[in-house]
Write a protein that holds these residues in place. Structure first.
Motif, short mmCIF file in Angstrom:
data_model
loop_
_atom_site.label_atom_id
_atom_site.label_comp_id
_atom_site.label_asym_id
_atom_site.label_seq_id
_atom_site.Cartn_x
_atom_site.Cartn_y
_atom_site.Cartn_z
N GLY A 167 18.90 -23.98 -29.33
CA GLY A 167 19.09 -24.54 -30.98
C GLY A 167 20.56 -24.16 -31.59
N GLY A 168 21.33 -24.32 -30.55
CA GLY A 168 22.71 -24.07 -31.18
C GLY A 168 23.13 -22.77 -31.31
N GLN A 169 22.32 -21.64 -30.57
CA GLN A 169 22.57 -20.47 -30.99
C GLN A 169 22.58 -19.46 -29.67
OE1 GLN A 169 20.29 -17.98 -33.80
NE2 GLN A 169 21.09 -16.34 -33.42
N GLN A 170 23.65 -18.86 -29.36
CA GLN A 170 23.63 -18.14 -27.88
C GLN A 170 22.88 -16.68 -28.07
OE1 GLN A 170 27.87 -16.68 -25.98
NE2 GLN A 170 27.23 -18.72 -25.08
N TYR A 171 22.36 -16.54 -26.93
CA TYR A 171 21.34 -15.05 -26.88
C TYR A 171 22.05 -14.38 -25.60
CZ TYR A 171 18.39 -17.29 -30.20
OH TYR A 171 17.54 -17.86 -31.44
N ARG A 175 14.31 -27.33 -22.99
CA ARG A 175 15.32 -27.09 -22.16
C ARG A 175 16.41 -26.32 -22.75
NH1 ARG A 175 18.45 -26.49 -18.70
NH2 ARG A 175 19.96 -28.14 -17.41
N VAL A 176 16.93 -25.26 -22.08
CA VAL A 176 18.03 -24.38 -22.44
C VAL A 176 19.32 -24.24 -21.47
CG1 VAL A 176 16.33 -22.76 -23.78
CG2 VAL A 176 16.98 -22.35 -21.41
N GLU A 177 20.31 -24.01 -21.67
CA GLU A 177 21.37 -23.72 -20.86
C GLU A 177 21.63 -22.23 -20.79
OE1 GLU A 177 23.04 -26.11 -19.46
OE2 GLU A 177 21.89 -27.62 -20.37
N THR A 178 21.93 -21.76 -19.48
CA THR A 178 21.82 -20.50 -19.07
C THR A 178 23.00 -20.19 -18.17
OG1 THR A 178 20.60 -20.85 -17.12
CG2 THR A 178 19.29 -20.27 -18.99
N LEU A 179 23.21 -18.79 -18.14
CA LEU A 179 24.25 -18.42 -17.24
C LEU A 179 23.68 -17.29 -16.35
CD1 LEU A 179 27.20 -18.34 -16.19
CD2 LEU A 179 27.75 -16.77 -18.19
#
Length: 515
Positions: free
Chosen positions: A457-461, A439-443
């Motif tokens: 994993g606590g890192q934003q891409y 699962r990931v949070e996206t915009l």
């Protein structure tokens, strides 16, 4: 003055018959020892009703006899008898295995009926020191197996069968068959019940009385089978043993005296045994796929281990290399008194034409790859070396399966998978694949559009480029259908990922990475 020789003339036929009078019971009790000593009945249903096929000695003490109606036998034995269904197929399979075991006494072993074995004993007497030692060794071997056997040795199948079924053990000298069977009942002639009943009504009860009848009219009055059995008994008509194929086992064994305690010395013994096996395999144009090694220890528990191979080989050096990888991790608790190596599975050796350039040959046929796979399996275990096979499946996590390739030649040759109708480029799927989507949070700018950034994993891409969507949807027959839109995205740092949006939950997941 020397006593007359009892050795049969060279070339004269001799047949050894083994009758197992209670084979179904003894076969069952050997498989289920807890049934021993109990009044046991095996029953079967036929056109004549439910009857007792076989019964144990304890059941006979109650008065139960084979052929008796089950209801009558149950009433006699009250509540003490154990009733089980008769399995004729299991009896036959076990009898075939016993026939294979009897090949140690004769190269030709056959089955007659449901409980009799026939061995060709022609010219075997010198190998055992006479016919009497041959009969004794056969009887002792069957006794060690826990079997009750009646054995007879005579000039032909008819005589040996008749004597085995009417006496315990007998050895008939050459040329004395008629005198040996003359007193036997008509059942020893292997005749149909109706023929025996007809002869009995005429007052004929023994084989000698049948032989005294004029034979010109026997066939017309009693059918051709009676005359055939007489000619077989007299040796005028040949009867062939229907031989059971011998399942040759590739086994080598070395008894150690004195016992060995160091692996250096034990490995030398194993190496010698492997050379013998490699020679036996090469003469059959076959190679080993599975070796079973057994070390018998003087005290304590024996040591046993298996060696499985990627492809068939008869190379003793290669076999020893793989065996050594296993033995270097084993501990001996006591001195080893015997070593046995068994080829549990083998297959024909692969033959192929050599190629000019190695890249033209498929990786499966590479000798170097095969040796590498065997070494990895030897150190890590055969289950650790697997091959991925593509499956005809739309859902990505089920589109492949892992299959062991060591000692699994049949599975490598036969593939049941179908090629996918969708042609994929090499980079359409990620190199690193998550078995379970994360699962990931996206915009996103649009509700149903691609993501512009996501967190994992606590890192934003931050997404720099994307390709998609690629719609993947499972069939209607699934209980919970899968509907996903996949995107290949490249971040501003140059990393590439495989994301999808679950259309049913409206959530984003990371399914793989291209690195």
């Amino acid at each position: 003055m020397k006593p007359p020789s009892t050795k049969p003339p060279s070339g004269s036929q001799r047949v050894l018959a083994i009758w197992l009078p209670n084979w179904p019971i003894e076969r069952l009790t050997s498989k289920q020892p807890e049934l021993r000593g109990q009044p046991l009945m095996l029953e079967s249903t036929s056109s004549r009703g439910q009857r007792v096929i076989a019964c144990s000695r304890e059941a006979r003490e109650f008065g139960v006899q084979p052929g008796m109606l089950v209801a009558e036998a149950t009433a006699i034995s009250s509540l003490h008898a154990v009733r089980l269904p008769h399995n004729a197929n299991a009896d036959q399979r076990a009898l075939e295995k016993l026939a294979d075991w009897c090949h140690r006494f004769s190269p030709t072993v056959g089955i007659e009926g449901a409980d009799t074995l026939l061995l060709d004993a022609t010219n075997l007497a010198p190998l055992y020191g006479g016919e009497e030692p041959l009969v004794q060794q056969t009887s002792q071997g069957l006794t060690r197996l826990g079997l009750t056997a009646h054995i007879a040795l005579a000039d032909n199948i008819a005589t040996a069968w008749a004597l085995a079924h009417c006496s315990c053990t007998s050895l008939v000298p050459v040329g004395e068959s008629i005198a040996a069977v003359a007193h036997l009942p008509l059942t020893a002639l292997r005749l149909p019940d109706i023929t025996i009943e007809t002869l009995s009504r005429l007052g004929i009860e023994s084989i000698g009385e049948v032989l005294a009848l004029p034979r010109t009219e026997l066939a017309s009055r009693f059918g051709p089978e009676l005359l055939t059995r007489i000619h077989q008994l007299l040796g005028n008509q040949a009867e062939v043993i229907r031989a059971v194929a011998h399942s040759e086992r590739l086994i080598t064994q070395w008894l150690l005296e004195p016992p060995l305690t160091k692996w250096t010395h034990i490995n030398k013994v194993i190496q010698q045994l492997l050379r013998q096996l490699a020679h036996l395999l090469a003469t059959r144009d076959a190679g080993a796929l599975h070796l079973a090694c057994h070390l018998e220890c003087q005290t304590g528990k024996d040591v046993a281990f298996d060696v499985r191979l990627f492809r068939p080989t008869a190379d003793a050096a290669h076999l020893m290399e793989i065996v050594a990888l296993r033995t270097e991790r084993l501990l001996l608790t006591s001195p080893v008194t015997a070593v046995k190596v068994h080829v549990a599975r083998h297959a024909p050796l692969a033959r192929q034409q050599r190629v000019l350039f190695e890249r033209e040959s498929h990786w499966r046929h590479s000798t170097g790859i095969a040796a590498l796979v065997d070494r990895l399996a030897g150190r890590l275990g055969p289950e650790a070396v697997v091959q991925c096979r593509v499956q005809h499946e739309a859902q990505a996590e089920f589109a492949y399966t892992e299959q062991t390739i060591v000692g699994n030649l049949t599975a490598r040759r036969r593939s049941t998978t179908k090629p996918s109708a969708v042609k994929l480029a090499p980079l359409d799927r990620p190199l690193h694949f998550f078995a379970k989507p994360q699962r990931v949070e996206t915009l996103s700018f649009l509700h149903e559009g691609p993501p512009i950034r996501f967190t994992h994993g606590g890192q934003q891409y931050v997404v720099a480029h994307h390709r998609g969507p690629e719609r993947i949807e499972t069939g209607w027959w699934r209980q919970q259908g899968i509907r996903r839109d996949y995107y290949r995205v490249e971040t501003t740092t140059g990393r590439r990922f495989w994301l999808f949006r679950c259309l049913r939950r409206q959530k984003w997941y990371l399914h793989g990475a291209y690195e």
